[in-house]
Design an enzyme around this catalytic site. Sequence first.
Site, PDB file in Angstrom:
ATOM      1  CG  ASN A 141       1.227   3.003   4.178  1.00  0.00           C
ATOM      2  OD1 ASN A 141       0.183   2.420   3.885  1.00  0.00           O
ATOM      3  ND2 ASN A 141       2.342   2.366   4.471  1.00  0.00           N
TER       4      ASN A 141
ATOM      5  CD  GLU B  41      -2.707   0.824   6.354  1.00  0.00           C
ATOM      6  OE1 GLU B  41      -1.683   0.112   6.481  1.00  0.00           O
ATOM      7  OE2 GLU B  41      -3.774   0.600   6.952  1.00  0.00           O
TER       8      GLU B  41
ATOM      9  CB  THR C  68      -0.925   0.038   1.232  1.00  0.00           C
ATOM     10  OG1 THR C  68      -0.133  -0.038   2.428  1.00  0.00           O
ATOM     11  CG2 THR C  68      -1.925  -1.106   1.203  1.00  0.00           C
TER      12      THR C  68
END
Length: 334
Positions: A222, A267, A220
Amino acid sequence: MHDPAAADRRPFHLVETLDAIPAALTGGVVAIGNFDGVHRGHQAVLAEALDRGQAAGRPVLAMTFEPHPRTVFRPDQPVFRLTPPGPKARLMRALGLDGLLVVPFDRAFASIEADAFVSDILLGRLGITDAVVGYDFHFGRARGGSPAFLAARGARDGFSVEIVEAFADEGAEPVSSSRIRDALAAGDLGLAQGLLGYRWFVEAEVVHGEKRGRELGFPTANMRLGPDCRLRHGIYAVTVAVGAAVHQGVASYGRRPQFDNGAPLLETYLLDFAGDLYGRTAVVTFVSWLRPEQRFDGVEALVAQMHRDTAEARAVLGAVGPGTALDRALGEDP
């Protein structure tokens, strides 16, 4: 109303101090207000300014204040900012304005008398020909400057003033930033989008996280949003713009109850993407709410749900259109 899709691409100026106003923004039309959200009501004010500026061949700028005055006077109750300066500037440019003047706001600035605000700033620094404000705009010490006061000064000093009445939605309810904040806090993106006139988005730097997503097969990007953010914790179908590239994605905003229940973090798993975005600025646009954040019986159950979330996000994002004219203009302006 002005069509943002038809906005030309003259140079746009983001000015963050009264001492740095370029000549290109003087002698024109100013729209004044907080404009948090740049929602459909705000857009009515800005459209009036644009119409006046374009008819006279003069520059059009918005003047706003940072931080939000309510946060200055009530720091223990910070305002959930819908559009901090970066997103606000993106919206103003997409709408076709020539610039955004962000005036630093503190108690000293708030103590300026309304007469001095007009004489020193609107006339002395900006040399305005026109001012456009909402019906409820107040300014100056103890909010002594009202729309009527501004109109009287305009009649005396030779600039025109247009006061735009309240803007109501299709249900005859006033469009307001507080309604939009409440909608986002409830995860009601449909209502928020209807009031905004575009899909709500955030902009922030991609930072390092705990790398748990990578370990689970879902790396992900972030991003830390402001501590005032009241967006409902949960899973969303999103788009992610980094520079000129736009990707589809599925995002989680919340405290990660499966792991640490820590500080809120956004995320985002980018679909069909491999690369390093650390340190880059990303714009995440929220398209659809999928489900609440929750804790599962174990990591395997979580991963299974993440696969379902990804499939649902693909389906949702594949079915939605390009959005409003303002959404399209934003997409054309990386």
